[in-house]
Design a protein around this motif. Sequence first.
Motif, PDB file in Angstrom:
ATOM      1  N   VAL A   1       5.464  14.782 -40.572  1.00 33.39           N
ATOM      2  CA  VAL A   1       5.060  15.850 -41.502  1.00 33.39           C
ATOM      3  C   VAL A   1       5.505  17.216 -40.990  1.00 33.39           C
ATOM      4  N   ARG A   2       5.501  17.380 -39.670  1.00 31.06           N
ATOM      5  CA  ARG A   2       5.963  18.664 -39.127  1.00 31.06           C
ATOM      6  C   ARG A   2       7.453  18.876 -39.411  1.00 31.06           C
ATOM      7  N   ILE A   3       8.211  17.781 -39.352  1.00 36.03           N
ATOM      8  CA  ILE A   3       9.658  17.913 -39.591  1.00 36.03           C
ATOM      9  C   ILE A   3       9.920  18.153 -41.074  1.00 36.03           C
ATOM     10  N   ASP A   4       9.224  17.378 -41.907  1.00 45.36           N
ATOM     11  CA  ASP A   4       9.437  17.524 -43.344  1.00 45.36           C
ATOM     12  C   ASP A   4       8.075  17.494 -44.022  1.00 45.36           C
ATOM     13  N   ALA A   5       7.620  18.690 -44.424  1.00 47.06           N
ATOM     14  CA  ALA A   5       6.273  18.805 -44.986  1.00 47.06           C
ATOM     15  C   ALA A   5       6.113  17.980 -46.260  1.00 47.06           C
ATOM     16  N   ALA A   6       7.245  17.580 -46.874  1.00 47.56           N
ATOM     17  CA  ALA A   6       7.136  16.877 -48.164  1.00 47.56           C
ATOM     18  C   ALA A   6       6.957  15.369 -48.002  1.00 47.56           C
ATOM     19  N   VAL A   7       7.093  14.828 -46.788  1.00 44.76           N
ATOM     20  CA  VAL A   7       7.001  13.363 -46.691  1.00 44.76           C
ATOM     21  C   VAL A   7       5.563  12.902 -46.932  1.00 44.76           C
ATOM     22  N   THR A   8       5.435  11.803 -47.665  1.00 45.83           N
ATOM     23  CA  THR A   8       4.094  11.256 -47.913  1.00 45.83           C
ATOM     24  C   THR A   8       4.142   9.741 -47.817  1.00 45.83           C
ATOM     25  N   ASP A   9       3.017   9.162 -47.461  1.00 41.48           N
ATOM     26  CA  ASP A   9       2.854   7.719 -47.483  1.00 41.48           C
ATOM     27  C   ASP A   9       1.354   7.514 -47.616  1.00 41.48           C
ATOM     28  N   ALA A  10       0.894   7.438 -48.899  1.00 43.22           N
ATOM     29  CA  ALA A  10      -0.553   7.449 -49.152  1.00 43.22           C
ATOM     30  C   ALA A  10      -1.273   6.320 -48.427  1.00 43.22           C
ATOM     31  N   GLY A  11      -0.652   5.117 -48.412  1.00 39.91           N
ATOM     32  CA  GLY A  11      -1.307   3.979 -47.764  1.00 39.91           C
ATOM     33  C   GLY A  11      -1.503   4.252 -46.278  1.00 39.91           C
ATOM     34  N   LEU A  12      -0.446   4.763 -45.651  1.00 37.30           N
ATOM     35  CA  LEU A  12      -0.499   5.057 -44.218  1.00 37.30           C
ATOM     36  C   LEU A  12      -1.535   6.153 -43.948  1.00 37.30           C
ATOM     37  N   GLU A  13      -1.513   7.205 -44.799  1.00 39.11           N
ATOM     38  CA  GLU A  13      -2.446   8.316 -44.614  1.00 39.11           C
ATOM     39  C   GLU A  13      -3.883   7.809 -44.687  1.00 39.11           C
ATOM     40  N   GLN A  14      -4.116   6.913 -45.647  1.00 47.81           N
ATOM     41  CA  GLN A  14      -5.464   6.368 -45.825  1.00 47.81           C
ATOM     42  C   GLN A  14      -5.889   5.596 -44.566  1.00 47.81           C
ATOM     43  N   GLU A  15      -4.963   4.766 -44.064  1.00 45.79           N
ATOM     44  CA  GLU A  15      -5.325   3.954 -42.901  1.00 45.79           C
ATOM     45  C   GLU A  15      -5.503   4.800 -41.644  1.00 45.79           C
ATOM     46  N   LEU A  16      -4.722   5.885 -41.566  1.00 45.11           N
ATOM     47  CA  LEU A  16      -4.845   6.753 -40.395  1.00 45.11           C
ATOM     48  C   LEU A  16      -6.029   7.711 -40.524  1.00 45.11           C
ATOM     49  N   GLY A  17      -6.509   7.884 -41.764  1.00 41.84           N
ATOM     50  CA  GLY A  17      -7.584   8.842 -41.995  1.00 41.84           C
ATOM     51  C   GLY A  17      -7.115  10.270 -41.815  1.00 41.84           C
ATOM     52  N   ARG A  18      -5.834  10.511 -42.047  1.00 44.79           N
ATOM     53  CA  ARG A  18      -5.277  11.864 -41.848  1.00 44.79           C
ATOM     54  C   ARG A  18      -4.259  12.086 -42.957  1.00 44.79           C
ATOM     55  N   SER A  19      -4.432  13.147 -43.758  1.00 45.94           N
ATOM     56  CA  SER A  19      -3.471  13.332 -44.838  1.00 45.94           C
ATOM     57  C   SER A  19      -2.377  14.308 -44.426  1.00 45.94           C
ATOM     58  N   GLY A  20      -1.250  14.219 -45.143  1.00 48.07           N
ATOM     59  CA  GLY A  20      -0.146  15.135 -44.874  1.00 48.07           C
ATOM     60  C   GLY A  20      -0.599  16.573 -45.033  1.00 48.07           C
ATOM     61  N   SER A  21      -1.501  16.804 -45.996  1.00 46.22           N
ATOM     62  CA  SER A  21      -1.891  18.195 -46.221  1.00 46.22           C
ATOM     63  C   SER A  21      -2.751  18.705 -45.058  1.00 46.22           C
ATOM     64  N   ASP A  22      -3.559  17.819 -44.408  1.00 43.92           N
ATOM     65  CA  ASP A  22      -4.305  18.236 -43.205  1.00 43.92           C
ATOM     66  C   ASP A  22      -3.329  18.698 -42.133  1.00 43.92           C
ATOM     67  N   VAL A  23      -2.273  17.906 -41.940  1.00 49.88           N
ATOM     68  CA  VAL A  23      -1.323  18.221 -40.870  1.00 49.88           C
ATOM     69  C   VAL A  23      -0.621  19.538 -41.171  1.00 49.88           C
ATOM     70  N   ARG A  24      -0.203  19.699 -42.451  1.00 47.36           N
ATOM     71  CA  ARG A  24       0.513  20.930 -42.794  1.00 47.36           C
ATOM     72  C   ARG A  24      -0.374  22.147 -42.531  1.00 47.36           C
ATOM     73  N   LYS A  25      -1.671  22.012 -42.863  1.00 45.03           N
ATOM     74  CA  LYS A  25      -2.566  23.146 -42.652  1.00 45.03           C
ATOM     75  C   LYS A  25      -2.717  23.456 -41.169  1.00 45.03           C
ATOM     76  N   SER A  26      -2.848  22.404 -40.342  1.00 46.03           N
ATOM     77  CA  SER A  26      -3.049  22.709 -38.928  1.00 46.03           C
ATOM     78  C   SER A  26      -1.780  23.290 -38.317  1.00 46.03           C
ATOM     79  N   VAL A  27      -0.614  22.876 -38.842  1.00 49.64           N
ATOM     80  CA  VAL A  27       0.627  23.490 -38.354  1.00 49.64           C
ATOM     81  C   VAL A  27       0.624  24.975 -38.709  1.00 49.64           C
ATOM     82  N   ALA A  28       0.245  25.260 -39.952  1.00 46.83           N
ATOM     83  CA  ALA A  28       0.255  26.662 -40.396  1.00 46.83           C
ATOM     84  C   ALA A  28      -0.716  27.491 -39.568  1.00 46.83           C
ATOM     85  N   SER A  29      -1.939  26.958 -39.301  1.00 53.22           N
ATOM     86  CA  SER A  29      -2.891  27.796 -38.583  1.00 53.22           C
ATOM     87  C   SER A  29      -2.492  27.950 -37.128  1.00 53.22           C
ATOM     88  N   SER A  30      -1.772  26.956 -36.568  1.00 52.21           N
ATOM     89  CA  SER A  30      -1.343  27.135 -35.185  1.00 52.21           C
ATOM     90  C   SER A  30      -0.274  28.220 -35.086  1.00 52.21           C
TER      91      SER A  30
END
Length: 477
Positions: free
Chosen positions: A113-142
Amino acid sequence: MSRLSAIRDALAQSPHNPSLLLLLGHACVEELQLDEATKMFDRVLDIDPDQIEAQLGIARVLLIRGDSSGAAVRVERVLQNEDECPQAHLLMSRILLSEGDRPRALDHFEKAVRIDAAVTDAGLEQELGRSGSDVRKSVASSLLPESNSSDLLPPSDLMGGDMGDDFIDEPFDEWRPETFFTPGDTERTKVNFDSVGGMEELKEEIRIKIIYPLQHPDLYKAYGRKAGGGILIFGPPGCGKTLMLRAVAGEVGCNYFAIGLHEIFDPYFGSSERNLHQIFETARSNSPCVLVFDELDSLAVDRRNVRESPMRNLVNQFLSELDGLRADQSRILVIGATNSPWNLDPAFRRPGRFDQTIFVPPPDRPARVQIIGLLAKDKPIAHLDVEALAKLTKGFTGADLKYVFDRAAELALSEAVHTNRPVPISMDLLNDIAKSYHPATEEWFEGARPHVQQSAQDGLYTDVRKFLSAPRGAKNE
Ligand code: ATP
């Protein structure tokens, strides 16, 4: 003619065409024709041994066959040559998850997600309990500057400092955002309004603001209207806001820019404002165009909550850029999306800025029917009863529905691998997954409730209010 036969026929006409070979390879994976898929990917590698998509295709086949270490070796080889390949990191995340190594799976997902903010994989996100949008936000705040450096900043008016003039006469380097479509790009049309279930009001509003004015300039002139304006879309996560922003690119015929937060935020004093100004300048010189900002709440924050922070300067800059568009009659449509409109500075909703606000609720039954139709397309599903599934999935978001289909495909695939024969996805399987899944939008509505109550007169929340006060069973009917 089936999709596979059609691609095979096309390939017979052009047997060394790598794109067709890859297309057939991927289609074979979807249909569990794993031997043929491997053959296609191997043929691409015969032509170009470094072809990444083919290498990842073979790794995917190995993973489906249960050979996760073979798959990992393939993906590692790709990453050795191309560490910045988001698809390889996503696949590595899946492989590690299948081996039970969640922490490393998460690392790879975040890297993708850091390399390409547009990548998504809903099934994977669900299993990891972490969404792409969470990651994008934490990148932005860092990337945000430390708030204590604000001592160095000049005070500015809480409701409307103007920093735009500081940059007006400065020359700009040639700059393009990462996501930039010109009218001729073929890539842009892959996702359009047909790819989005429901949201009819929003689709029409976008047509009125940018599509019709360019198609019927004389008519618009006659009515004294021009292209452009500002639309804010908001609602619970997973309801398709991001998808909709992307679909706009496929629908409109003009230039299109999607701005990632990482393209704006910069730790050096004044640089974020400069970046934002540059974005608007580029939009101006490419107008008519559409400019989209996802996760707007990270950028357009309420200045009352950040009095001491350099963030206030950025917010002031953003407001002044929007006012500039109105002043110079630019034919630019700015669309912002957020899950938490209550965190936005109210000044953004003044006339001429994001003055059109549209609530995107969880899809109602007709919209779920459309989304299910889209998700089921080209999938091996036996006796799909779209209406029954739509009825069963009351309260589900589009992302929730996608999870149901992704999970069903995974389970059918796993069975197919173990029995060594293609197994279609059954309606029973879809029903079972849907029944055991709990959509999370209730949480969003509970979080929204106090804001809606505090802002009794605010038209922004009219539709949310209706949704909250609807009898329990009637919501999303
Ligand atoms: P977030 O705020 O968490 O980013 P969002 O509202 O932007 O959520 P999306 O990221 O666009 O939601 O949705 C995730 C996925 O769910 C989409 O990529 C798509 O596959 C599916 N989806 C959601 N809503 C719809 C819809 N209305 N039509 C078709 N697919 C949808």
